[in-house]
Write a protein that holds these residues in place. Sequence first.
Motif, short mmCIF file in Angstrom:
data_model
loop_
_atom_site.label_atom_id
_atom_site.label_comp_id
_atom_site.label_asym_id
_atom_site.label_seq_id
_atom_site.Cartn_x
_atom_site.Cartn_y
_atom_site.Cartn_z
N GLY A 173 15.38 6.02 5.97
CA GLY A 173 14.16 6.75 6.31
C GLY A 173 13.04 6.42 5.35
N ALA A 174 13.37 6.37 4.05
CA ALA A 174 12.36 6.01 3.05
C ALA A 174 11.83 4.59 3.29
CB ALA A 174 12.96 6.12 1.65
N SER A 175 12.72 3.69 3.69
CA SER A 175 12.31 2.31 3.96
C SER A 175 11.39 2.24 5.17
CB SER A 175 13.55 1.44 4.20
OG SER A 175 13.20 0.12 4.51
N ILE A 176 11.69 3.03 6.21
CA ILE A 176 10.86 3.05 7.41
C ILE A 176 9.45 3.54 7.07
CG2 ILE A 176 10.51 4.19 9.64
CD1 ILE A 176 13.57 4.21 9.95
N LEU A 177 9.36 4.66 6.34
CA LEU A 177 8.06 5.21 5.99
C LEU A 177 7.30 4.28 5.04
CD1 LEU A 177 6.00 7.46 6.14
CD2 LEU A 177 7.23 8.64 4.29
N ARG A 178 8.02 3.65 4.11
CA ARG A 178 7.37 2.73 3.17
C ARG A 178 6.71 1.57 3.91
NH1 ARG A 178 11.62 1.80 0.40
NH2 ARG A 178 11.40 3.62 -0.98
N LYS A 179 7.40 1.07 4.92
CA LYS A 179 6.85 -0.04 5.71
C LYS A 179 5.62 0.41 6.48
CE LYS A 179 8.17 -3.56 9.09
NZ LYS A 179 9.26 -4.08 9.96
N LYS A 180 5.67 1.60 7.05
CA LYS A 180 4.53 2.12 7.79
C LYS A 180 3.33 2.35 6.86
CE LYS A 180 6.85 4.37 11.68
NZ LYS A 180 5.97 3.76 12.72
N MET A 181 3.62 2.82 5.64
CA MET A 181 2.56 3.03 4.67
C MET A 181 1.88 1.70 4.31
SD MET A 181 2.04 6.17 3.53
CE MET A 181 2.82 7.79 3.39
N GLN A 182 2.68 0.67 4.14
CA GLN A 182 2.14 -0.65 3.81
C GLN A 182 1.26 -1.17 4.93
OE1 GLN A 182 5.63 -2.97 2.94
NE2 GLN A 182 5.83 -2.16 0.85
N GLU A 183 1.71 -0.97 6.18
CA GLU A 183 0.92 -1.41 7.33
C GLU A 183 -0.39 -0.65 7.43
OE1 GLU A 183 3.57 -0.80 10.57
OE2 GLU A 183 4.75 -2.62 10.19
N ALA A 184 -0.39 0.61 6.97
CA ALA A 184 -1.61 1.42 7.00
C ALA A 184 -2.47 1.21 5.77
CB ALA A 184 -1.24 2.91 7.13
N GLY A 185 -2.02 0.35 4.85
CA GLY A 185 -2.79 0.06 3.65
C GLY A 185 -2.74 1.15 2.60
N MET A 186 -1.69 1.95 2.61
CA MET A 186 -1.56 3.04 1.65
C MET A 186 -0.53 2.69 0.58
SD MET A 186 -1.57 6.38 4.13
CE MET A 186 -2.91 6.67 5.29
N LYS A 187 -0.78 3.15 -0.64
CA LYS A 187 0.15 2.91 -1.74
C LYS A 187 0.55 4.26 -2.35
CE LYS A 187 -1.47 -1.72 -2.94
NZ LYS A 187 -2.01 -2.61 -4.02
N ILE A 188 1.66 4.78 -1.90
CA ILE A 188 2.20 6.03 -2.42
C ILE A 188 3.67 5.81 -2.74
CG2 ILE A 188 2.69 8.47 -1.91
CD1 ILE A 188 0.30 8.50 -0.06
N GLU A 189 4.12 6.32 -3.86
CA GLU A 189 5.51 6.17 -4.27
C GLU A 189 6.43 6.91 -3.28
OE1 GLU A 189 8.48 7.45 -7.94
OE2 GLU A 189 6.31 7.53 -8.21
N ILE A 190 7.41 6.20 -2.73
CA ILE A 190 8.36 6.78 -1.78
C ILE A 190 9.77 6.51 -2.26
CG2 ILE A 190 9.17 6.82 0.61
CD1 ILE A 190 6.42 5.76 1.45
N ASN A 191 10.54 7.56 -2.47
CA ASN A 191 11.92 7.43 -2.95
C ASN A 191 12.84 8.34 -2.14
OD1 ASN A 191 11.42 5.61 -5.16
ND2 ASN A 191 10.47 7.31 -6.25
N HIS A 192 14.14 8.15 -2.34
CA HIS A 192 15.12 9.09 -1.79
C HIS A 192 15.98 9.56 -2.96
CE1 HIS A 192 18.77 6.36 -1.63
NE2 HIS A 192 17.81 5.54 -1.95
N ALA A 193 16.36 10.83 -2.94
CA ALA A 193 17.09 11.38 -4.09
C ALA A 193 17.94 12.56 -3.66
CB ALA A 193 16.09 11.83 -5.17
N LEU A 194 19.03 12.75 -4.40
CA LEU A 194 19.87 13.93 -4.21
C LEU A 194 19.02 15.16 -4.53
CD1 LEU A 194 22.93 14.63 -3.65
CD2 LEU A 194 23.16 14.82 -6.12
#
Length: 476
Positions: free
Chosen positions: A404-425
């Motif tokens: 899920g984090a990877s999917i959103l990260r890719k969409k963010m890149q396509e939209a030209g946004m740079k926000i830290e996206i991680n997954h965590a317990l």
Amino acid sequence: MLKKTNKIRFQLQQVGSYLSGMIMPNIGAFIAWGLITALFIPAGWFPNVKIAALIEPIMVYLLPILIGYTGGKLVFGTRGAVVATLATTGLIVGAEMPMLMGAMVMGPVAAWLLKSFDKLITGKVPTGFEMLVNNFSAGVMGMLLAITSLFAVGPAMEYLNGLMVNGINYLVHHQLLSLISLLVEPGKVLFLNNAINHVALGPLGIEQATETGKSILFLIEANPGPGLGILLAYTFFGVGSMKQTAPGAVIIQLFGGIHEIYFPYILMKPALILSAISGGIVGILTFSLFNVGLVGPVSPGSILAILTLTPRGDYLGIIAGILTAATVSFSISVLIIKFSKVSLEIAVSTKKQMGELKRVSKPSKSETETTNEVKKLKQTSEFPEIVNKIIFAYDVEIGTSAMGASILRKKMQEAGMKIEINHALIDQISKDSGTIIITQQELTLQALKKFPESYHISVVSFMKNMEYDALIKKLS
């Protein structure tokens, strides 16, 4: 009766989630140990005596201390981690075998004892003496726990570990190891796969690999064959959306090693658990017949990772075990899917069972009460003016949260946004401002209570991206 079953399932998932939370942050160290073993032992690809000297210190000292430290930190932060490390060191010195399982016990226990002591003296320490008391309480407790571990806990854990090793050896010598699939495959579908692989089988596999250079135990949960067979059956004989999504799931499961991707396909038709069990049994029988194993634990359970940790001379047996498991699983799955009398409409509706099996909110509450409480809590949080990071919080869905984090990260890149996206317990997320937390519905209530100051997004599945599009629109 249903509530009682849900409660037991919830407790099992919580325990499995916590235990795997001690292992998963350190999985890189386990893989490094496995690679060093595979490459530089006398029978490895590039024998090197000097490099091979790293193997025993990493296994005996580093791995247990890392686990103990992480377990202590989960309970009581850095103070708990330091005391847990001291207790783990006592275990290591007091036993003649790797104390991985002992570290899983003493790490959290040591931190909990220190935490309880701190609560006991809160408000009773004279002003100006707080730091002195904190340091000496941690030091004294660490000393006492290290000595206790040295003389009592270490030998006791060594005895218990010996019993488990003897049990595994008995199954191996009597050609019964394959029957362990009767427990492993249903446990995986309950999202206990990480706990089974890294907590139950991992320590025993490491001990076996230390003695023989490899272990079949690393293949029991990680074998992608059973899941691959089920997904292929859906690919060729499924119907509706499940047939359409199965080919993509095959790639994710086989090469990405995200086994969680095929669990919903079993939940759609619970009879498919027979396919997974049968494939697991045949796979283990094949591995045993060829006398193969891996040199270290696999995470994720990708065919690429498995082949990387395969010792020389074992490739044929490893591939044969995966293929036979997939073939048997596929054959049985085809029969179940093709001749099932359950209509597509009923099958689709039963997908909701996945939410029940992954429920982590209190099972005693009704769906309505839980939904209302979530809505009430969400009203107290506002969308942050500045978003510093986005976190996909999970308790047992580590694979799908990463995707899920990877999917959103890719969409963010396509939209030209740079926000830290991680997954965590969820227990390891820090309370920072400007954080958006994304959870699956079953975990939303717990996340809201734990982080009321954060903005929360609740999704049905981390793999669905409609909510992600709405988030990107809101951010822009």
